[in-house]
Motif scaffolding. Structure first.
Motif, PDB file in Angstrom:
ATOM      1  N   ASP A  99      12.227 -11.774  -5.185  1.00  0.00           N
ATOM      2  CA  ASP A  99      10.912 -11.909  -5.810  1.00  0.00           C
ATOM      3  C   ASP A  99      11.043 -11.671  -7.306  1.00  0.00           C
ATOM      4  O   ASP A  99      12.079 -11.231  -7.800  1.00  0.00           O
ATOM      5  N   GLU A 109       2.349  -2.355  -7.171  1.00  0.00           N
ATOM      6  CA  GLU A 109       2.809  -3.681  -6.754  1.00  0.00           C
ATOM      7  C   GLU A 109       4.321  -3.700  -6.599  1.00  0.00           C
ATOM      8  O   GLU A 109       4.853  -4.281  -5.651  1.00  0.00           O
ATOM      9  N   ALA A 112       5.306  -1.858  -3.403  1.00  0.00           N
ATOM     10  CA  ALA A 112       5.039  -2.696  -2.227  1.00  0.00           C
ATOM     11  C   ALA A 112       6.090  -3.789  -2.090  1.00  0.00           C
ATOM     12  O   ALA A 112       6.530  -4.122  -0.982  1.00  0.00           O
ATOM     13  N   MET A 113       6.522  -4.345  -3.220  1.00  0.00           N
ATOM     14  CA  MET A 113       7.537  -5.387  -3.202  1.00  0.00           C
ATOM     15  C   MET A 113       8.873  -4.836  -2.709  1.00  0.00           C
ATOM     16  O   MET A 113       9.602  -5.488  -1.951  1.00  0.00           O
ATOM     17  N   GLN A 115       9.302  -2.242  -0.671  1.00  0.00           N
ATOM     18  CA  GLN A 115       9.198  -1.995   0.772  1.00  0.00           C
ATOM     19  C   GLN A 115       9.307  -3.295   1.569  1.00  0.00           C
ATOM     20  O   GLN A 115       9.931  -3.338   2.631  1.00  0.00           O
ATOM     21  N   LYS A 116       8.701  -4.369   1.036  1.00  0.00           N
ATOM     22  CA  LYS A 116       8.795  -5.660   1.709  1.00  0.00           C
ATOM     23  C   LYS A 116      10.221  -6.185   1.699  1.00  0.00           C
ATOM     24  O   LYS A 116      10.716  -6.710   2.706  1.00  0.00           O
ATOM     25  N   ALA A 117      10.908  -6.023   0.583  1.00  0.00           N
ATOM     26  CA  ALA A 117      12.289  -6.507   0.476  1.00  0.00           C
ATOM     27  C   ALA A 117      13.221  -5.762   1.424  1.00  0.00           C
ATOM     28  O   ALA A 117      14.155  -6.344   1.979  1.00  0.00           O
ATOM     29  N   SER A 119      12.295  -4.272   4.289  1.00  0.00           N
ATOM     30  CA  SER A 119      11.899  -4.326   5.702  1.00  0.00           C
ATOM     31  C   SER A 119      11.896  -5.723   6.302  1.00  0.00           C
ATOM     32  O   SER A 119      12.071  -5.878   7.514  1.00  0.00           O
ATOM     33  N   SER A 120      11.690  -6.750   5.484  1.00  0.00           N
ATOM     34  CA  SER A 120      11.551  -8.094   6.058  1.00  0.00           C
ATOM     35  C   SER A 120      12.848  -8.870   5.957  1.00  0.00           C
ATOM     36  O   SER A 120      13.436  -8.970   4.882  1.00  0.00           O
ATOM     37  N   ARG A 122      15.235 -11.989   5.546  1.00  0.00           N
ATOM     38  CA  ARG A 122      15.083 -13.216   4.759  1.00  0.00           C
ATOM     39  C   ARG A 122      16.132 -14.223   5.190  1.00  0.00           C
ATOM     40  O   ARG A 122      17.316 -13.997   5.002  1.00  0.00           O
TER      41      ARG A 122
END
Length: 482
Positions: A99, A109, A112-113, A115-117, A119-120, A122
């Motif tokens: 991102d 922000e 949150a980015m 944590q998303k990187a 946990s998710s 790709r």
């Protein structure tokens, strides 16, 4: 368990803020002020996530990403940059960044980015190589560094390597076609054609022929086969501008193409496979049109896969200075002298409502470059220009008591103007007659509640003639009524 996060930024304050914020979440943070240290850590196998600046003293962070991805393809990378243009976002995405976050950033922000990187998962995506592009802002298709534009850049960057259908909305003059061109020019279909069609500028009965083409003999005057926009855009991008003005009959056929991936020309029988990326745009509220029965809801959902809203200029006034500089620069390519604007004049520009949005601003700046001798434009000039432009800035009124002949003439002028060479495809006479004939018959049948005897009497036609025309024009009569 916490992760190990590698941070590279030559700003000590940013490194400190990130270290403290991420450590509070239980992560171990290692920070460096240069790219060399970051590369050493990565090559040694350290770190679960990288957060890197772009401009560092020893190396550009974007140039480091391909080496990191070759060495550790699963390592996620978040790019931060004060060089927050569309090109930065696109380069970060195409080189494999997870991102992109423009500076100054909101700490919540970024967290949150992160944590998303972490946990998710790709899936691996093969990057799309960019064509050589100068880094100057003047060469970019979209200008502005406001938060609203930054979000658009980030969305566009994620879409470059995909074929997802995009719906661009925004007021007239905001630059919807520029967004479509950016998706094409920086995407994987850039070697193919970019074809645009404006639904509002083409007579309703001609749209199907324009989109899908027609065969020789398909109708009176069709003396040769004509290719449609779908065929012209094969392998590239088809931009459907003002999609809200598309008639329902053409909407039905377009939906079929989107569902099945193939179409037939007008008068043709052999299905043709289509390979185009669709980008649609409108300044109208399609949900309102759906409630009014003027736009198909199923087509809306087919087109609105990825919605992008272009904000009006009054919502991003902080971009006006960059836009003015950009348009002054473009004026020099036409032989005009380079000009600038003093602070008072610029502040007045920012207070203007700009009902015509960026298009209005561009026209005014070009006028300033052409008509005024002074190198620095002052407040007095801007006040004069805005006062003179005020009436022209109001929405155009609909013609009052316009006769049918005048309305048809006005509509046809727009249709001719929509073609680059000013010459539409052959068979225009019969297609225009069909355009007038179909709504006349449809409205007559609607007025008589589908009673074909009454409709024929209203039109002054023989009933058998009316039935024949209903079949030829593929008019849907209300079911259950005769």
């Amino acid at each position: 368990m916490g992760a190990t996060i590698l941070v590279a930024d030559d700003d000590r304050a940013i490194r400190t803020v990130l270290t403290q914020a991420l450590a509070r979440l239980g992560h171990e943070v290692r920070s460096a002020g240069n790219a060399a240290t970051l590369w050493r850590w990565v090559s040694e196998g350290q770190g679960d996530l990288v957060i890197t600046d772009v401009v560092m003293p020893d190396e550009n962070g974007l140039d480091l990403i391909p080496r990191i991805k070759r060495t550790r393809p699963d390592l996620r990378i978040i790019v931060m940059s004060a060089q927050n243009t569309l090109l930065t976002a696109v380069k970060a995405a195409e080189r494999g960044a997870f991102d992109y976050l423009p500076k100054p950033f909101d700490l919540k922000e970024l967290v949150a980015m992160v944590q998303k990187a972490l946990s998710s998962p790709r899936p691996p995506v093969e990057p799309v190589p960019l064509p050589p592009v100068e880094a100057e802002e003047e060469t970019l298709p979209l200008i502005g560094r406001s938060p609203a534009m930054q979000e658009i850049y980030r969305v566009l960057a994620r879409l470059m390597g995909t074929d997802l259908t995009v719906m661009v909305t925004g007021e007239s003059g905001t630059g919807k076609e520029l967004v479509a061109r950016a998706l094409h020019d920086y995407g994987k279909r850039r070697e193919g054609p970019f074809v645009a069609i404006n639904m509002a500028a083409i007579p309703r009965e001609l749209i199907e022929s324009e989109l899908f083409g027609h065969e020789k003999g398909a109708f009176t005057g069709a003396t040769m086969r004509s290719t449609g926009r779908f065929e012209q855009a094969q392998g590239g991008t088809l931009f459907l501008d003002e999609i809200g003005d598309m008639p329902l009959e053409a909407q039905t056929r377009l939906l079929r193409v989107l569902q099945e991936g193939e179409y037939t020309t007008v008068g043709g029988r052999t299905p043709i496979k289509t390979d185009v990326r669709i980008v649609a745009a409108t300044h109208r509220d399609l949900r309102t049109l759906i409630r009014q029965g003027l736009f198909r809801e199923d087509l809306f959902y087919r087109l609105n896969v990825v919605p992008i809203r272009i904000p009006p200029l009054r919502e991003r006034t902080e971009d006006i200075q960059a836009l003015v500089r950009h348009f002054f620069h473009l004026a020099t390519h036409q032989g005009l002298p380079l000009k600038s604007m003093d602070n008072a004049a610029m502040e007045r520009m920012k207070r203007h409502r700009w009902p015509g949005n960026v298009r209005e601003l561009e026209n005014m700046v070009r006028r300033l470059a052409a008509l005024y001798a002074q190198e620095v434009i002052g407040l007095d000039v801007i006040e004069q220009e805005l006062a003179e432009a005020a009436p022209a800035s109001q929405p155009a009124e609909e013609p009052v008591n316009e006769g049918l002949g005048a309305a048809v003439e006005r509509h046809l002028k727009e249709y001719f103007a929509a073609h680059k060479d000013g010459v539409p495809a052959a068979g225009l006479y019969d297609r225009v007659l069909r355009e007038v004939e179909r709504p006349l018959l449809s409205l007559s049948l609607l007025a008589t509640k589908g009673n074909q005897i009454k409709a024929a009497h209203l039109l002054g036609l023989n009933r058998n003639t009316l039935r024949k025309k209903i079949r030829e024009l593929d008019i849907q009569v209300v079911r259950g009524l005769k």
